[in-house]
Design a protein around this motif. Sequence first.
Motif, PDB file in Angstrom:
ATOM      1  N   ALA A 244       0.801  -0.441  -3.906  1.00 41.16           N
ATOM      2  CA  ALA A 244      -0.184  -0.726  -4.086  1.00 41.16           C
ATOM      3  C   ALA A 244      -0.397  -1.672  -4.720  1.00 41.16           C
ATOM      4  CB  ALA A 244      -1.051  -0.265  -3.270  1.00 41.16           C
ATOM      5  N   TYR A 245      -0.493  -1.184  -5.949  1.00 43.72           N
ATOM      6  CA  TYR A 245      -1.189  -1.844  -7.567  1.00 43.72           C
ATOM      7  C   TYR A 245      -0.048  -2.613  -8.156  1.00 43.72           C
ATOM      8  CZ  TYR A 245      -1.684  -1.885 -12.740  1.00 43.72           C
ATOM      9  OH  TYR A 245      -2.062  -2.804 -13.918  1.00 43.72           O
ATOM     10  N   TRP A 246       0.988  -2.900  -7.484  1.00 43.32           N
ATOM     11  CA  TRP A 246       2.115  -3.402  -8.420  1.00 43.32           C
ATOM     12  C   TRP A 246       1.250  -4.595  -7.456  1.00 43.32           C
ATOM     13  CZ3 TRP A 246       6.983   0.209  -7.273  1.00 43.32           C
ATOM     14  CH2 TRP A 246       7.855   0.872  -8.106  1.00 43.32           C
ATOM     15  N   VAL A 247       0.988  -4.306  -6.337  1.00 37.00           N
ATOM     16  CA  VAL A 247       0.927  -5.903  -5.246  1.00 37.00           C
ATOM     17  C   VAL A 247      -0.045  -6.516  -5.820  1.00 37.00           C
ATOM     18  CG1 VAL A 247       0.469  -6.861  -3.615  1.00 37.00           C
ATOM     19  CG2 VAL A 247       2.149  -4.738  -3.300  1.00 37.00           C
ATOM     20  N   ALA A 248      -1.076  -5.852  -5.932  1.00 41.58           N
ATOM     21  CA  ALA A 248      -2.183  -6.238  -6.494  1.00 41.58           C
ATOM     22  C   ALA A 248      -1.996  -7.353  -8.246  1.00 41.58           C
ATOM     23  CB  ALA A 248      -3.329  -4.926  -7.030  1.00 41.58           C
TER      24      ALA A 248
ATOM     25  N   ARG B 179      -7.473   3.754  -0.407  1.00 38.23           N
ATOM     26  CA  ARG B 179      -8.701   3.127  -0.528  1.00 38.23           C
ATOM     27  C   ARG B 179      -9.031   2.867  -1.782  1.00 38.23           C
ATOM     28  NH1 ARG B 179     -11.619   6.919   3.356  1.00 38.23           N
ATOM     29  NH2 ARG B 179     -10.973   6.037   5.450  1.00 38.23           N
ATOM     30  N   ASP B 180      -8.127   3.174  -3.232  1.00 38.55           N
ATOM     31  CA  ASP B 180      -8.525   3.029  -4.295  1.00 38.55           C
ATOM     32  C   ASP B 180      -7.715   1.773  -4.949  1.00 38.55           C
ATOM     33  OD1 ASP B 180      -9.423   5.648  -4.764  1.00 38.55           O
ATOM     34  OD2 ASP B 180      -7.655   6.523  -4.905  1.00 38.55           O
TER      35      ASP B 180
ATOM     36  N   SER C 245       2.087  15.695  -0.056  1.00 43.68           N
ATOM     37  CA  SER C 245       1.411  15.672  -0.375  1.00 43.68           C
ATOM     38  C   SER C 245      -0.009  16.069   0.317  1.00 43.68           C
ATOM     39  CB  SER C 245       1.241  14.791  -1.715  1.00 43.68           C
ATOM     40  OG  SER C 245       2.515  14.670  -2.004  1.00 43.68           O
ATOM     41  N   LEU C 246      -1.212  16.083  -0.716  1.00 49.21           N
ATOM     42  CA  LEU C 246      -2.643  16.454  -0.136  1.00 49.21           C
ATOM     43  C   LEU C 246      -3.091  14.670   0.580  1.00 49.21           C
ATOM     44  CD1 LEU C 246      -3.598  19.641  -1.703  1.00 49.21           C
ATOM     45  CD2 LEU C 246      -4.092  19.154   0.401  1.00 49.21           C
ATOM     46  N   VAL C 247      -3.379  14.221  -0.745  1.00 51.17           N
ATOM     47  CA  VAL C 247      -3.434  12.410  -0.993  1.00 51.17           C
ATOM     48  C   VAL C 247      -3.308  11.932   0.485  1.00 51.17           C
ATOM     49  CG1 VAL C 247      -4.094  13.166  -3.257  1.00 51.17           C
ATOM     50  CG2 VAL C 247      -2.588  11.609  -2.509  1.00 51.17           C
TER      51      VAL C 247
END
Length: 299
Positions: free
Chosen positions: A133-137, A151-152, A196-198
């Motif tokens: 998501a960060y790469w796209v943003a 959500r981050d 993973s928990l997240v």
Amino acid sequence: MKFKQVEAFRAVIQTGSMTAAAEALHTSQPNISRLIGQLEQSAGFRLFERISGRLQLTDEGAELFRDVERAFVSLKSLEDSAQQIRRSGTGRLRVGAVPSIALTQMPEAIRRFRQAHPGVAVSLLTNDSPRVAYWVASQFCDLGVTSYVSRDVSGIEATKISEVAGVCAFPVGHRLRGVDVVTPADLEYEPFIALSLVDGTRMKIDQRFREAGVELRHKELETPYEATVCAMVASGLGVSIVSRSVAQAYVGRGLEYRPFAPDVLFATHLLRAEHVPHSLLAQRFAATLLEVVEGTALG
């Protein structure tokens, strides 16, 4: 000089008369005559002489026509280039994806896309959902494919392109192969490989077990990727709940699966940068990926 004047000049030479040129350009003969007159005035010399009722190109007109033809050849080349770009696209496409997609559906999507657009370079980068998501943003990637929407990370548009039922994956020969539909109670004492928990899907799975009043007794193994979960299951390390589309890729490689109830839905999201025009290549790749994902869901 204006383009319409030059176009009329070229049409008169190609057709042999102003009347025929007017028909070819879907206009009137007086308009062609007027355009030729304006071109002669702009050029500063006569382009045609009328001899025995026929138009005869002057030497100056012939010299100008050679340059006109070269210009129209270049224009045709530009038109061909534009058509090629419309048809096949050109350039480079960067796609980010979580491993569960990168290792299963993405290779087929890239294969189909490359067949239609052989001149396009495609880079596939793999990481977890928040990093993709960060790469796209940040526009490092043109498109992203994730298991959940973080959500981050802001500045992205997310579209859910698939939602596949979860299945219980277990090693070949495991006792669960004799169960038609696996439930939480069937897994209470099994070594369980968790996401993973997240991870949003991990939360759904944990909720299903809480609702059934079942506590997993052996949950020492954890990994962020469904593909890694399946590889660990296939090696005999335990059982897990994964999406059917990912489990299918490991059938015949040491893994079997059965339906799981109650339902746990595994989503796939397509990410684009917000408020950024989407390139033609990105749109076409997204359409190709959607075809592959839908085909897998039906399979």
